[in-house]
Design a protein around this motif. Structure first.
Motif, PDB file in Angstrom:
ATOM      1  N   ALA A  45       0.762  -1.207  -0.054  1.00  0.00           N
ATOM      2  CA  ALA A  45      -0.108   0.000  -0.026  1.00  0.00           C
ATOM      3  C   ALA A  45       0.910   1.169  -0.032  1.00  0.00           C
ATOM      4  N   GLN A  46       1.804   1.291   0.716  1.00  0.00           N
ATOM      5  CA  GLN A  46       2.823   2.213   0.773  1.00  0.00           C
ATOM      6  C   GLN A  46       3.562   2.702  -0.413  1.00  0.00           C
ATOM      7  N   ALA A  47       3.981   1.485  -0.867  1.00  0.00           N
ATOM      8  CA  ALA A  47       4.610   1.549  -2.257  1.00  0.00           C
ATOM      9  C   ALA A  47       3.871   1.884  -3.383  1.00  0.00           C
ATOM     10  N   TYR A  48       2.397   1.775  -3.543  1.00  0.00           N
ATOM     11  CA  TYR A  48       1.574   2.354  -4.385  1.00  0.00           C
ATOM     12  C   TYR A  48       1.372   3.943  -4.269  1.00  0.00           C
ATOM     13  N   LEU A  49       1.284   4.255  -2.807  1.00  0.00           N
ATOM     14  CA  LEU A  49       1.008   5.577  -2.587  1.00  0.00           C
ATOM     15  C   LEU A  49       2.334   6.401  -3.145  1.00  0.00           C
ATOM     16  N   LYS A  50       3.343   5.884  -2.758  1.00  0.00           N
ATOM     17  CA  LYS A  50       4.716   6.408  -3.457  1.00  0.00           C
ATOM     18  C   LYS A  50       4.770   6.867  -4.598  1.00  0.00           C
ATOM     19  N   ILE A  51       4.508   5.801  -5.389  1.00  0.00           N
ATOM     20  CA  ILE A  51       4.837   5.611  -6.837  1.00  0.00           C
ATOM     21  C   ILE A  51       3.690   5.901  -7.741  1.00  0.00           C
ATOM     22  N   CYS A  52       2.364   5.642  -7.230  1.00  0.00           N
ATOM     23  CA  CYS A  52       1.467   6.120  -7.983  1.00  0.00           C
ATOM     24  C   CYS A  52       0.345   6.947  -7.754  1.00  0.00           C
ATOM     25  N   GLY A  53       0.660   7.308  -6.198  1.00  0.00           N
ATOM     26  CA  GLY A  53      -0.336   8.329  -5.736  1.00  0.00           C
ATOM     27  C   GLY A  53      -1.510   7.922  -5.208  1.00  0.00           C
ATOM     28  N   ARG A  54      -1.807   6.724  -5.231  1.00  0.00           N
ATOM     29  CA  ARG A  54      -3.016   6.018  -4.686  1.00  0.00           C
ATOM     30  C   ARG A  54      -2.721   4.505  -4.400  1.00  0.00           C
ATOM     31  N   VAL A  55      -3.570   4.028  -3.619  1.00  0.00           N
ATOM     32  CA  VAL A  55      -3.287   2.417  -3.595  1.00  0.00           C
ATOM     33  C   VAL A  55      -4.057   1.711  -4.482  1.00  0.00           C
ATOM     34  N   LEU A  56      -3.506   0.850  -5.210  1.00  0.00           N
ATOM     35  CA  LEU A  56      -4.149   0.238  -6.654  1.00  0.00           C
ATOM     36  C   LEU A  56      -4.564  -1.311  -5.928  1.00  0.00           C
ATOM     37  N   HIS A  57      -5.192  -1.644  -6.958  1.00  0.00           N
ATOM     38  CA  HIS A  57      -5.853  -3.018  -6.665  1.00  0.00           C
ATOM     39  C   HIS A  57      -4.732  -4.147  -6.283  1.00  0.00           C
ATOM     40  N   PHE A  58      -4.842  -4.742  -4.995  1.00  0.00           N
ATOM     41  CA  PHE A  58      -4.216  -5.904  -4.649  1.00  0.00           C
ATOM     42  C   PHE A  58      -4.723  -6.655  -3.661  1.00  0.00           C
ATOM     43  N   ASN A  59      -4.712  -7.757  -3.315  1.00  0.00           N
ATOM     44  CA  ASN A  59      -5.043  -8.546  -2.299  1.00  0.00           C
ATOM     45  C   ASN A  59      -3.854  -9.753  -2.049  1.00  0.00           C
ATOM     46  N   ALA A  60      -3.129  -9.571  -0.973  1.00  0.00           N
ATOM     47  CA  ALA A  60      -2.052 -10.523  -0.474  1.00  0.00           C
ATOM     48  C   ALA A  60      -2.291 -11.445   0.583  1.00  0.00           C
ATOM     49  N   ASP A  61      -3.540 -11.905   0.656  1.00  0.00           N
ATOM     50  CA  ASP A  61      -4.109 -12.525   1.718  1.00  0.00           C
ATOM     51  C   ASP A  61      -4.253 -14.074   1.722  1.00  0.00           C
ATOM     52  N   GLU A 302     -14.207 -14.350   6.990  1.00  0.00           N
ATOM     53  CA  GLU A 302     -13.176 -13.489   6.166  1.00  0.00           C
ATOM     54  C   GLU A 302     -11.899 -13.654   6.842  1.00  0.00           C
ATOM     55  N   ALA A 303     -10.638 -13.698   6.336  1.00  0.00           N
ATOM     56  CA  ALA A 303      -9.470 -13.482   6.693  1.00  0.00           C
ATOM     57  C   ALA A 303      -8.940 -12.270   6.212  1.00  0.00           C
ATOM     58  N   ALA A 304      -8.737 -11.394   7.542  1.00  0.00           N
ATOM     59  CA  ALA A 304      -8.428  -9.808   7.281  1.00  0.00           C
ATOM     60  C   ALA A 304      -6.981  -9.440   6.785  1.00  0.00           C
ATOM     61  N   ALA A 305      -6.141 -10.573   7.305  1.00  0.00           N
ATOM     62  CA  ALA A 305      -4.605 -10.091   7.160  1.00  0.00           C
ATOM     63  C   ALA A 305      -4.443 -10.107   5.541  1.00  0.00           C
ATOM     64  N   GLY A 306      -3.579  -9.124   5.095  1.00  0.00           N
ATOM     65  CA  GLY A 306      -3.242  -9.178   3.713  1.00  0.00           C
ATOM     66  C   GLY A 306      -4.030  -8.384   2.623  1.00  0.00           C
ATOM     67  N   LYS A 307      -5.370  -8.487   3.035  1.00  0.00           N
ATOM     68  CA  LYS A 307      -6.348  -7.792   2.215  1.00  0.00           C
ATOM     69  C   LYS A 307      -5.955  -6.254   2.119  1.00  0.00           C
ATOM     70  N   ASN A 308      -6.685  -5.863   0.915  1.00  0.00           N
ATOM     71  CA  ASN A 308      -6.401  -4.286   0.476  1.00  0.00           C
ATOM     72  C   ASN A 308      -7.191  -3.691   1.608  1.00  0.00           C
ATOM     73  N   PRO A 309      -6.338  -2.455   2.228  1.00  0.00           N
ATOM     74  CA  PRO A 309      -6.966  -1.713   3.079  1.00  0.00           C
ATOM     75  C   PRO A 309      -7.963  -0.388   2.551  1.00  0.00           C
ATOM     76  N   MET A 310      -7.920  -0.209   1.313  1.00  0.00           N
ATOM     77  CA  MET A 310      -8.766   0.923   0.871  1.00  0.00           C
ATOM     78  C   MET A 310     -10.137   0.332   0.512  1.00  0.00           C
ATOM     79  N   ALA A 311      -9.945  -0.944  -0.201  1.00  0.00           N
ATOM     80  CA  ALA A 311     -11.252  -1.306  -1.029  1.00  0.00           C
ATOM     81  C   ALA A 311     -11.735  -2.799  -0.411  1.00  0.00           C
ATOM     82  N   HIS A 312     -11.067  -3.630   0.337  1.00  0.00           N
ATOM     83  CA  HIS A 312     -11.346  -4.893   0.799  1.00  0.00           C
ATOM     84  C   HIS A 312     -12.336  -4.797   1.914  1.00  0.00           C
ATOM     85  N   VAL A 313     -13.638  -5.016   1.732  1.00  0.00           N
ATOM     86  CA  VAL A 313     -14.480  -4.886   2.967  1.00  0.00           C
ATOM     87  C   VAL A 313     -14.266  -6.339   4.183  1.00  0.00           C
ATOM     88  N   GLY A 314     -13.703  -7.131   3.557  1.00  0.00           N
ATOM     89  CA  GLY A 314     -13.508  -8.147   4.514  1.00  0.00           C
ATOM     90  C   GLY A 314     -12.470  -7.930   5.446  1.00  0.00           C
TER      91      GLY A 314
END
Length: 401
Positions: A45-61, A302-314
Motif C-alpha cells: 500500500a505504501q509503495a503504491y502511494l509513493k509510486i502511483c499516488g494511490r493504493v491500487l488493486h491488490f490482495n495478498a491474503d 473472512e481472513a483480514a490479514a493481507g487484504k487491500n486496506p482501501m477497498a476490501h471490506v473483508g
C-alpha cells in the motif's frame, strides 16, 4: 445509513455458564502467516502511494507456511529442509507505465519480519519465499479508479464485539506475557510459538499453554523439566495477579510431556516455532482481528490479514466492527456488551454499508430508547471517518491478528 439497533435477549457472555477462548502467539505458524501477509499489504500500500499516488488493486491474503524439517535433540540440532512461505493472490505490477516491484517488496518484507520477530530463525538459511502474486482481472483493477473513491471489491459480512470478557482478556494477556521482552530476558530458553486455550466453566478456568524450550539451551531431560517448572511458576504467579477474585484458574504447560520418554517426552524446538518441522500455517486460521478466537462469539469467515486496506471490506469492516463496538461501549453509558454487524455489496462505496446492525446488552434500569440516538451518532461518525480509517489501515495502525 441508519443502523438497526436491537436489545439482546440473552445474558452477556461473561455471565453465561461457559466459554472457550484461544490465542495463537507470535511464533505460531498461523500467526506468522497472518502477520507476514499483513505486513506485505502495508508495504505494498505504501509503495503504491509513493509510486502511483494511490493504493491500487491488490490482495495478498493467500499465504501458506510449509513446515520444514529439522534434526532437533537436547543440546541443539540442525535444519535439514527450510520452511517455505508461499505468498499469493493478486497485485498490480504496472500503472500508467510506472512499475511496482511487487515480488521484491514481498520477499524483503517476509525476510525482515522473520529476522525481527523470530530471533532464532535466519531467513537466509531457514526460509524459502515463493511469491505467487499475479495480476487481477480488469474489472477488479478498476475498483481503485472509480470516481468518488474506492468501492467495495467484494460482497462480505463482518462482526465485532466489545468488551472482552475476563476470560478473553486473560488468554490474550498470557500470550503477551510469555512473548514479552522482559519474559524472554528472564527465560531465554523459551521459544516464541505460544498457544493458549482457556476453558471457563462458571467461575473456574482451565488454561492449557504450549511453549517450546530451545534445544540449544537444554542438555538433559532433567534440565528440561527443571526449566519447565521455573517457567510454570512464573506463569502461575502472573495468572493469579491478572485473573482477579472472580476466577479460579488452573494452568497446564506443555501437556504432551512425559518424563522418562527422552526427546519424545519434551517440547523442544530448534528455531522457536513448530513451523520448523511440526506444523504448517495458513492465513485465516489464526486469531480474529480482536486478537483471540472466542468460540462463543459470532465471527466472520473472512481472513483480514493481507487484504487491500482501501477497498476490501473483508478487512475494513472486520476491523471497523470491533473498533466501532468498542467506541459504542466506551461512549454510550448503560451498556454491558455491544455487538456490531456490517455487510457490504460489491460496487457500493466503502463508506456506505449495505446493512448495519448493533445489538446491545443493557444495564439494569436502562431503556433501549435512551441509548439509541447516541449509538446512531457513533455509527454515523465512524462511517463519515472511513477515509482516514482506511488510511490508518494502510499504514498498519490496527492489528489484525
Amino acid at each position: 445509513m441508519k443502523p438497526m439497533i436491537l436489545k439482546s435477549m440473552c445474558d452477556p457472555l461473561a455471565d453465561q455458564p461457559f466459554e472457550i477462548v484461544e490465542r495463537k502467539g507470535l511464533g505460531h505458524p498461523d500467526t506468522i502467516c497472518d502477520a507476514v501477509m499483513e505486513q506485505v499489504a502495508v508495504e505494498l500500500a505504501q509503495a503504491y502511494l509513493k509510486i502511483c499516488g494511490r493504493v491500487l488493486h491488490f490482495n495478498a491474503d493467500k499465504g501458506l507456511l510449509v513446515a520444514g524439517e529439522v534434526d532437533c535433540r537436547p543440546g541443539g540440532g540442525r535444519v535439514i529442509t527450510p520452511m517455505r512461505l508461499v505468498i499469493g493472490d493478486r497485485a498490480t505490477f504496472e500503472w500508467r507505465k510506472k512499475l511496482v516491484p511487487v515480488a521484491e517488496i514481498a520477499e524483503r518484507v517476509a525476510s525482515t519480519w522473520f529476522r525481527q520477530h523470530l530471533p532464532h530463525v535466519d531467513p537466509l538459511k531457514h526460509l524459502t519465499c515463493q511469491v505467487e502474486l499475479k495480476p487481477a482481472s480488469a474489472e477488479l483493477q478498476s475498483v481503485s479508479e472509480r470516481k468518488g473513491g474506492p468501492v467495495a471489491n467484494d460482497t462480505s459480512a463482518a462482526v465485532g464485539y466489545a468488551p472482552f470478557t475476563p476470560t478473553e482478556r486473560l488468554v490474550f494477556q498470557v500470550e503477551q506475557f510469555l512473548n514479552s521482552a522482559s519474559f524472554k530476558k528472564a527465560f531465554p530458553a523459551t521459544g516464541q510459538d505460544v498457544k493458549v486455550l482457556g476453558v471457563r466453566t462458571r467461575g473456574e478456568v482451565t488454561l492449557t499453554v504450549a511453549m517450546p524450550l530451545l534445544a540449544s539451551a537444554i542438555r538433559t531431560e532433567s534440565q528440561y523439566f527443571a526449566r519447565k517448572a521455573e517457567v510454570l511458576k512464573a506463569l502461575q504467579s502472573f495468572v493469579k495477579q491478572k485473573a482477579g477474585p472472580r476466577l479460579a484458574v488452573e494452568v497446564t504447560l506443555n501437556a504432551l510431556d512425559r518424563r522418562g520418554a527422552g526427546v519424545e517426552g519434551m517440547y523442544l524446538s530448534l528455531l522457536g516455532t513448530s513451523a520448523e518441522a511440526g506444523d504448517s500455517g495458513e492465513v485465516g486460521r489464526g486469531n480474529r482481528v480482536c486478537g483471540v478466537i472466542s468460540l462463543r462469539r459470532p465471527a466472520s469467515a473472512e481472513a483480514a490479514a493481507g487484504k487491500n486496506p482501501m477497498a476490501h471490506v473483508g478487512k475494513i469492516y472486520n476491523v471497523l466492527a470491533h473498533v466501532l463496538a468498542g467506541e459504542i461501549y466506551r461512549k454510550v453509558k448503560g451498556l454491558r456488551e455491544v455487538t456490531v454487524w456490517l455487510t457490504s455489496q460489491i460496487g457500493r462505496p466503502v463508506s456506505s454499508p449495505q446493512f448495519v446492525m448493533v445489538e446491545v446488552h443493557l444495564a439494569q434500569g436502562v431503556s433501549l430508547a435512551s441509548v439509541e440516538p447516541l449509538i446512531g451518532q457513533q455509527v454515523q461518525q465512524a462511517l463519515r471517518g472511513m477515509t482516514p480509517f482506511c488510511g490508518a489501515l494502510a499504514k498498519g495502525d490496527y492489528a489484525v491478528c
